[in-house]
Design an enzyme around this catalytic site. Sequence first.
Site: not given
Length: 405
Positions: A211, A280, A290, A324, A342
């Site tokens: 990300n 996730d 590859k 966060f 959490k």
Amino acid sequence: MSIKGKNILLCVTGGIAAYKACDLTSKLTKAGADVHVIMTSSAKAFVSPVTFQALSRNPVHDDVFTEKVPHQIAHIDLADKADLVLVAPATANVIGKLANGLADEMVLATVLATQAPVWIAPAMNVNMYQHPAVKRNMTILNDMGMAIIESGEGNLACGWTGKGRLAEPEEMVARITSYFGTENSGLQGKNVLITAGSTREALDPVRFFSNRSTGRMGYALAQAAREAGADVTLISGPTSLAAPEDVDIVRVTTALEMYDAVLNRFDTADVVIKSAAVADYRPDEVSEHKIKKHDDDMVVRMVRNPDIAAALGQKKTNQFLVGFAAETQDIETAARQKMANKQLDMVVANNVAADDAGFATDTNRVIIFTQDGQKRAMELMSKTDVAAQIIGDISKLFTGDGSSS
Ligand SMILES: Cc1cc2nc3c(=O)[nH]c(=O)nc-3n(C[C@H](O)[C@H](O)[C@H](O)COP(=O)(O)O)c2cc1C
């Protein structure tokens, strides 16, 4: 945290960035510091001493032989009274002279005479900055115990692009604020574990899922926590950022590695700040070779990675947990849900859809939610400033009996 009443000696030398030292003087004075300015002769070619005098409300010094108070030797008096000496901007010339112990300017004589911490904020053309002589001189100053406030990268006034910009005044104010916060910091000697950056989930030896997180927020938090006196361990995903000084860095690549690195250190942690953007999901299978392209489409089956924050929430005894929440909509609901699900003590939420906040920007606009139902929305500010605010809030919760409860 407060710099109120602290005596800050600002040494301004002859670089184009001298104008930014005016802004720095103004910001420090507004924050309540007692700012005294000394200028080199060259610095006066860029900015008039009157400007610094007006902004600091103190007389400006520039000549070792012009004694304004007959019974005082000004450069020794200024050196003795300073809580912190900041050379900003620091020219290649002054850096070289200081590295060699020369004192033919009031700035130099004062820096040599002081016993206060000295911070050097270089600013110069990119090629000057990278010159071996300048690099060597900065290393010498660092080895002598002076802190180098690294220059930023970008378009330079000389027309070149690269490293050499004076650190931004707000960044310097944030660092100074968190430095003076150390004495009263509730985080003094506490073990603070911080995760930063992204993770990479391999598909084959050359491809991975990841990300846009750069790690800047986590690295700024590590630096702020260190400056608040904490013992900091930074568990970092892949990034090009340099590790902050005096911080233990543990480098990981995948979410599973990050999970192990965090869980293995959890028992001894007092505070855990989870700013990493952990994947996730990961590909179910990682090809040994590859993957060759075919004419038809390709489907990758992804499996769930363990939820690190949730695992910590279940395992926690007296640790203070900060998460966060990077959201693109309905931020408050998502942040509060995350805190409850959490068992977090604090959630720092931001809207990653905004251009000026979230991933891959130097700035962030966050809202801090705490378990007691409080909410603190902050203005757009640099990630260094956001980090100082978050660490300041956590530190306050630890002040007093030394526990978070
Ligand atoms: C327009 C201009 C801009 C300058 N900018 C810088 C600079 O950003 N950094 C630097 O090291 N020197 C810079 N210099 C060169 C210094 O002014 C020069 O080396 C001077 O001797 C420094 O004096 P000082 O270190 O005693 O203040 C600049 C000179 C000029 C004319």
